[in-house]
Design a protein around this motif. Structure first.
Motif, short mmCIF file in Angstrom:
data_model
loop_
_atom_site.label_atom_id
_atom_site.label_comp_id
_atom_site.label_asym_id
_atom_site.label_seq_id
_atom_site.Cartn_x
_atom_site.Cartn_y
_atom_site.Cartn_z
N THR A 9 0.85 -1.19 0.00
CA THR A 9 0.00 0.00 0.00
C THR A 9 0.89 1.24 0.00
O THR A 9 2.09 1.16 0.30
CB THR A 9 -0.90 0.03 1.25
OG1 THR A 9 -0.05 0.14 2.40
CG2 THR A 9 -1.79 -1.21 1.34
N THR A 37 -3.77 0.13 -10.07
CA THR A 37 -4.98 0.49 -9.34
C THR A 37 -5.92 -0.70 -9.35
O THR A 37 -6.21 -1.27 -10.39
CB THR A 37 -5.67 1.71 -9.99
OG1 THR A 37 -4.73 2.77 -10.04
CG2 THR A 37 -6.88 2.14 -9.18
N LEU A 38 -6.35 -1.08 -8.16
CA LEU A 38 -7.33 -2.15 -7.99
C LEU A 38 -8.56 -1.53 -7.36
O LEU A 38 -8.55 -1.20 -6.17
CB LEU A 38 -6.77 -3.26 -7.09
CG LEU A 38 -5.48 -3.93 -7.57
CD1 LEU A 38 -4.91 -4.83 -6.50
CD2 LEU A 38 -5.77 -4.73 -8.83
N GLY A 39 -9.58 -1.30 -8.19
CA GLY A 39 -10.73 -0.57 -7.70
C GLY A 39 -10.29 0.86 -7.43
O GLY A 39 -9.79 1.54 -8.30
N ARG A 40 -10.43 1.31 -6.19
CA ARG A 40 -9.97 2.65 -5.82
C ARG A 40 -8.64 2.61 -5.08
O ARG A 40 -8.13 3.64 -4.65
CB ARG A 40 -11.02 3.32 -4.93
CG ARG A 40 -12.31 3.59 -5.68
CD ARG A 40 -13.28 4.33 -4.83
NE ARG A 40 -12.68 5.60 -4.37
CZ ARG A 40 -13.19 6.37 -3.45
NH1 ARG A 40 -14.30 6.03 -2.85
NH2 ARG A 40 -12.61 7.50 -3.10
N ALA A 41 -8.08 1.42 -4.92
CA ALA A 41 -6.85 1.26 -4.15
C ALA A 41 -5.62 1.26 -5.06
O ALA A 41 -5.60 0.57 -6.07
CB ALA A 41 -6.90 -0.03 -3.35
N ARG A 42 -4.62 2.00 -4.68
CA ARG A 42 -3.34 2.03 -5.40
C ARG A 42 -2.41 1.03 -4.73
O ARG A 42 -2.28 1.02 -3.51
CB ARG A 42 -2.75 3.44 -5.32
CG ARG A 42 -1.41 3.62 -5.95
CD ARG A 42 -1.43 3.55 -7.44
NE ARG A 42 -2.24 4.61 -8.00
CZ ARG A 42 -2.32 4.85 -9.31
NH1 ARG A 42 -1.64 4.12 -10.15
NH2 ARG A 42 -3.09 5.80 -9.75
N ARG A 43 -1.79 0.16 -5.53
CA ARG A 43 -0.86 -0.83 -5.00
C ARG A 43 0.45 -0.77 -5.77
O ARG A 43 0.46 -0.58 -6.97
CB ARG A 43 -1.44 -2.24 -5.09
CG ARG A 43 -2.68 -2.45 -4.23
CD ARG A 43 -2.33 -2.42 -2.75
NE ARG A 43 -3.47 -2.66 -1.92
CZ ARG A 43 -4.18 -1.72 -1.31
NH1 ARG A 43 -3.86 -0.46 -1.47
NH2 ARG A 43 -5.19 -2.03 -0.55
#
Length: 62
Positions: A9, A37-43
């Protein structure tokens, strides 16, 4: 990237690099640090962080 790639994260990257949120997002925005980006999450793939650090070390040594 392999099937077992670890994803970090933004807060994890902030902690590992001892940088603030804005600095990490600037590295992502300038494509110095790869991310997805996975959905609204940045990885950030752990391998991408390792590559970023190694590139910076190589640049400093030159």
């Amino acid at each position: 990237m392999t099937a077992s790639t670890e994803f970090l994260t933004v807060p994890q990257v902030m902690e590992r690099l001892q940088l603030g949120r804005t600095a990490v997002y600037a590295l992502i925005h300038t494509r110095q640090l790869a991310s997805i980006t996975l959905g609204r999450a940045r990885r950030i793939p752990a391998d991408a962080l390792t590559d970023f650090i190694q590139t910076r070390l190589d640049r400093e040594a030159a």
